[in-house]
Design an enzyme around this catalytic site. Structure first.
Site, PDB file in Angstrom:
ATOM      1  N   GLU A 268       0.878  -1.162   0.000  1.00 31.71           N
ATOM      2  CA  GLU A 268       0.000   0.000   0.000  1.00 31.71           C
ATOM      3  C   GLU A 268       0.924   1.223   0.000  1.00 31.71           C
ATOM      4  O   GLU A 268       1.821   1.315   0.845  1.00 31.71           O
ATOM      5  CB  GLU A 268      -0.872  -0.002   1.261  1.00 31.71           C
ATOM      6  CG  GLU A 268      -1.862   1.130   1.232  1.00 31.71           C
ATOM      7  CD  GLU A 268      -2.767   1.219   2.449  1.00 31.71           C
ATOM      8  OE1 GLU A 268      -2.741   0.312   3.302  1.00 31.71           O
ATOM      9  OE2 GLU A 268      -3.486   2.224   2.528  1.00 31.71           O
TER      10      GLU A 268
ATOM     11  N   ARG B 123       5.268 -12.916   9.424  1.00 31.44           N
ATOM     12  CA  ARG B 123       5.935 -11.656   9.114  1.00 31.44           C
ATOM     13  C   ARG B 123       7.252 -11.564   9.877  1.00 31.44           C
ATOM     14  O   ARG B 123       7.459 -12.243  10.867  1.00 31.44           O
ATOM     15  CB  ARG B 123       5.030 -10.462   9.388  1.00 31.44           C
ATOM     16  CG  ARG B 123       4.594 -10.300  10.822  1.00 31.44           C
ATOM     17  CD  ARG B 123       3.437  -9.304  10.939  1.00 31.44           C
ATOM     18  NE  ARG B 123       3.826  -7.960  10.540  1.00 31.44           N
ATOM     19  CZ  ARG B 123       3.221  -7.274   9.575  1.00 31.44           C
ATOM     20  NH1 ARG B 123       2.236  -7.779   8.892  1.00 31.44           N
ATOM     21  NH2 ARG B 123       3.605  -6.059   9.301  1.00 31.44           N
TER      22      ARG B 123
ATOM     23  N   LYS C  77       4.475   0.810   9.194  1.00 26.23           N
ATOM     24  CA  LYS C  77       4.586   2.105   8.517  1.00 26.23           C
ATOM     25  C   LYS C  77       3.942   3.208   9.351  1.00 26.23           C
ATOM     26  O   LYS C  77       4.417   4.337   9.360  1.00 26.23           O
ATOM     27  CB  LYS C  77       3.935   2.026   7.139  1.00 26.23           C
ATOM     28  CG  LYS C  77       4.810   1.336   6.119  1.00 26.23           C
ATOM     29  CD  LYS C  77       4.131   1.269   4.764  1.00 26.23           C
ATOM     30  CE  LYS C  77       3.151   0.115   4.742  1.00 26.23           C
ATOM     31  NZ  LYS C  77       2.528  -0.092   3.431  1.00 26.23           N
TER      32      LYS C  77
HETATM   33  P1  ATP Z   1       2.708  -2.061   7.743  1.00 23.63           P
HETATM   34  O1  ATP Z   1       1.957  -2.560   8.922  1.00 23.63           O
HETATM   35  O2  ATP Z   1       4.131  -1.831   7.998  1.00 23.63           O
HETATM   36  O3  ATP Z   1       2.051  -0.915   7.075  1.00 23.63           O
HETATM   37  P2  ATP Z   1       1.549  -3.697   5.807  1.00 23.63           P
HETATM   38  O4  ATP Z   1       1.454  -5.162   5.845  1.00 23.63           O
HETATM   39  O5  ATP Z   1       0.306  -2.935   6.039  1.00 23.63           O
HETATM   40  O6  ATP Z   1       2.708  -3.264   6.743  1.00 23.63           O
HETATM   41  P3  ATP Z   1       1.700  -3.452   2.990  1.00 23.63           P
HETATM   42  O7  ATP Z   1       2.133  -2.302   2.198  1.00 23.63           O
HETATM   43  O8  ATP Z   1       0.271  -3.795   2.969  1.00 23.63           O
HETATM   44  O9  ATP Z   1       2.173  -3.193   4.480  1.00 23.63           O
HETATM   45  O10 ATP Z   1       2.590  -4.711   2.683  1.00 23.63           O
HETATM   46  C1  ATP Z   1       2.953  -5.180   1.415  1.00 23.63           C
HETATM   47  C2  ATP Z   1       3.362  -6.614   1.554  1.00 23.63           C
HETATM   48  O11 ATP Z   1       4.463  -6.725   2.456  1.00 23.63           O
HETATM   49  C3  ATP Z   1       2.245  -7.446   2.132  1.00 23.63           C
HETATM   50  O12 ATP Z   1       2.143  -8.641   1.390  1.00 23.63           O
HETATM   51  C4  ATP Z   1       2.670  -7.698   3.547  1.00 23.63           C
HETATM   52  O13 ATP Z   1       2.171  -8.911   4.008  1.00 23.63           O
HETATM   53  C5  ATP Z   1       4.186  -7.684   3.441  1.00 23.63           C
HETATM   54  N1  ATP Z   1       4.778  -7.306   4.719  1.00 23.63           N
HETATM   55  C6  ATP Z   1       4.566  -6.182   5.421  1.00 23.63           C
HETATM   56  N2  ATP Z   1       5.243  -6.200   6.582  1.00 23.63           N
HETATM   57  C7  ATP Z   1       5.929  -7.365   6.611  1.00 23.63           C
HETATM   58  C8  ATP Z   1       6.821  -7.990   7.536  1.00 23.63           C
HETATM   59  N3  ATP Z   1       7.151  -7.408   8.692  1.00 23.63           N
HETATM   60  N4  ATP Z   1       7.321  -9.203   7.216  1.00 23.63           N
HETATM   61  C9  ATP Z   1       7.013  -9.790   6.058  1.00 23.63           C
HETATM   62  N5  ATP Z   1       6.192  -9.270   5.146  1.00 23.63           N
HETATM   63  C10 ATP Z   1       5.636  -8.072   5.408  1.00 23.63           C
HETATM   64 MG    MG Z   2      -1.365  -2.752   4.918  1.00 28.69          MG
END
Ligand code: ATP
Ligand code: MG
Length: 551
Positions: free
Chosen positions: A33, A257, A267
């Site tokens: 995102e 994760r 983020k």
């Molecule tokens: P955040 O909570 O940091 O915003 P998010 O999962 O909302 O993380 P996205 O932009 O939706 O962030 O993530 C893009 C991809 O990266 C998704 O497939 C998510 O599962 C993966 N991802 C995000 N954080 C991690 C992590 N700590 N370890 C492994 N994969 C991750």
């Molecule tokens: Mg997200």
């Protein structure tokens, strides 16, 4: 696929799928995102998704999951593309969920036409209340029984902007008694008047994650959709959408994760650090963002190696940050150019050197015979480290002290004769003589010394600033620490140190990797200029810190 390494569980699935002829080739995606900069957790997902495709001869889409306009921005889109490329991966297609808004809208209409979605006028609180609890079934409301034509008209009205934000939502009509709360008539669309960085003001309704993600996978014909464990309960809904709409059967798989010690990886939290000024920017070298790590001097190779070593699991765990540091140290040891820098200087006068200056040559990297040598000027006044001289040396002190001899790196053996002190008793100068027969590489002196010191010729020295970093947070596991994560910010995470460097550094390229002898690995900061050289310490030479913890 290399046979030496055992397959992880997702690789197992893919290799079985391919063996069974289920797919001609696989297509994965990385779906960020664009609401922040990528962090090391994302690097794991990137390495996994692009890595799977690479190992099995498939390809990967980069898809921006941009369905939440209020928090998203083109700045983030650009940074994400830069980070993925820098990590060394290439996407076959750049996609945006927002490009599917028309298609998603028509999917929603199809569900309404099948009696599988309805417009609900309830407030968010009412909907939450009517949903029940995991042990108590939800109660429906009158809106659930709206007719198909009425729902079609209301949904069209939502799209046309007839209603206020939050006044109505579109929900799937599934099962209010399902043990899976996500199946209790989940929201599909909400009304939100927000400017979208791509679609502008064309839409005032936006699909929810659960009505965009799986559908986007299907639209792109993604074969293996890999996400993190928290999406396990969403999988039933993912499959339900595909089944009811009769679209391409993408499949979702989940892995744990990445969590790491001494840092946060969300983020939302990282944005707070930036907005509240706890760090300078998203690419502050203390941040666990990919851009921060790049600026600090991490290499893509070391991050990929780290992701490879931690592997993928089905259970959450927390990885020691020092493993990442180990990986970068390993790589930099192979590629970094050696240079000499003195941080806490004391003058060393060579009493019998009367040639003015001599240009010596020092190897750039003992690990790499092709790295060559550089010129290092030597003269009768040098800077050495204050800690490398002791007025009354102890028995095992192999550096400089009255009567003691050491080798100056890539130069000569010197023997200390005397020293000078100021009124306060601080050493101001050390005097030594050099042995002309002891030149490095041509040593015929027959003298053996135990210590080698780094040094810089005083008249050739260049002033530089070294940014020495420590952990941004002072507790190991922030997820189980009480209170606000910002209470644990380490107030001493950055120390800017003045130093003298050998002149070669002025002409080195901005992206060269360095080992400053006995100090650690350094990388020139993006704000560094020839007149104001700034180097960021990527990592120290040894894991002194982890040893400290074990004491
Ligand atoms: P955040 O909570 O940091 O915003 P998010 O999962 O909302 O993380 P996205 O932009 O939706 O962030 O993530 C893009 C991809 O990266 C998704 O497939 C998510 O599962 C993966 N991802 C995000 N954080 C991690 C992590 N700590 N370890 C492994 N994969 C991750
Ligand atoms: Mg997200």
């Amino acid at each position: 696929m290399s046979e030496e390494k055992s397959l992880n569980f997702i690789e197992e699935i893919i290799s079985q799928d391919l063996a069974a002829g289920k797919y001609k080739s696989i297509l994965t995606r990385f779906p960020p995102e664009p609401n922040g900069y990528l962090h090391i957790g994302h690097a794991k997902s990137i390495c996994l998704n692009f890595g799977l495709a690479k190992s099995f001869g498939g390809s990967t889409n980069l898809r921006f999951d941009d369905t939440n306009p209020a928090k998203e921005d083109i700045e983030y889109v650009d940074s994400i593309k830069e980070d993925v490329k820098w990590l060394g991966f290439e996407w076959v297609k750049e996609c945006y969920a927002s490009d599917y808004f028309d298609q998603l809208y028509s999917f929603a209409v199809q569900l309404i036409e099948k009696g599988l979605a309805y417009v609900d006028d309830s407030s968010a609180e009412e909907i939450a209340q009517q949903k029940g609890t995991p042990t108590v079934p939800g109660t429906g409301n009158a809106f659930r029984n709206r007719s198909i034509p009425e729902n079609l008209e209301l949904f069209a009205g939502m799209k046309a902007g007839k209603y206020a934000d939050g006044e109505k939502v579109l929900r799937a009509k599934i099962d209010l008694a399902s043990p899976n709360m996500h199946m209790r008539d989940p929201l599909l669309y909400r009304i939100k008047r927000a400017h979208h960085h791509r679609t502008g003001d064309a839409w005032c309704i936006y699909p929810m994650y659960d009505f965009a993600h799986g559908q986007s996978d299907s639209i792109e014909n993604i074969t293996h959709s890999v996400c993190t464990l928290e999406f396990i309960p969403h999988r039933a809904l993912y499959d339900w959408g595909i089944e009811q709409l009769g679209i391409y059967p993408s499949h979702q798989y989940e892995f744990a994760r990445l969590n790491m010690t001494y840092t946060v990886m969300s983020k939302r939290k990282l944005l707070q650090l930036v907005e509240e000024g706890h760090v300078e920017s998203w690419d502050d070298p203390r941040m666990p963002t990919i851009s921060g790590m790049r600026r600090r001097g991490y290499t893509p190779e070391s991050i990929r190696d780290f992701c490879d070593r931690i592997g993928i699991a089905k259970r959450e765990n927390i990885i020691d940050f020092s493993l990442l540091e180990f990986c970068v140290r390993e790589h930099l040891n192979k590629v970094a150019q050696r240079r000499m820098v003195v941080t806490n200087p004391i003058k060393l006068v060579i009493t019998n050197f009367d040639k003015g200056e001599e240009i010596l040559h020092s190897e750039n990297n003992p690990e790499d015979p092709n790295a060559g040598t550089r010129d290092v000027p030597f003269s009768n006044e040098l800077w050495i480290e204050r800690e490398d001289f002791m007025e009354e040396p102890t028995k095992k002190y192999f550096r400089l002290g009255p009567g003691l001899s050491v080798r100056l790196k890539s130069a000569y053996i010197v023997t200390c004769e005397s020293f000078e002190k100021d009124e306060a008793g601080n050493i101001t100068k050390v005097f030594a003589s050099y042995n002309p027969d002891s030149k490095s590489g041509q040593d015929t002196s027959g003298i053996h010394v135990k210590g080698t010191l780094h040094w810089v010729s005083a008249k050739h020295a260049v002033p530089v600033t070294l940014n020495e970093y420590d952990r941004l947070f002072s507790v190991e596991d922030l997820s189980s620490a009480d209170g606000d994560f910002k209470d644990y910010i380490n107030p001493n995470s950055l120390k800017a140190v003045k130093a003298f460097a050998e002149p070669a550094l002025v002409n080195d390229t901005l992206d060269a990797r360095f080992q400053f002898l006995r100090k650690g690995y350094f990388y020139q900061d993006k704000n560094s200029t020839k007149d104001n050289l700034i180097f960021n310490r990527t990592v120290g030479l040894k894991d002194a810190w982890a040893k400290e913890q074990k004491k």
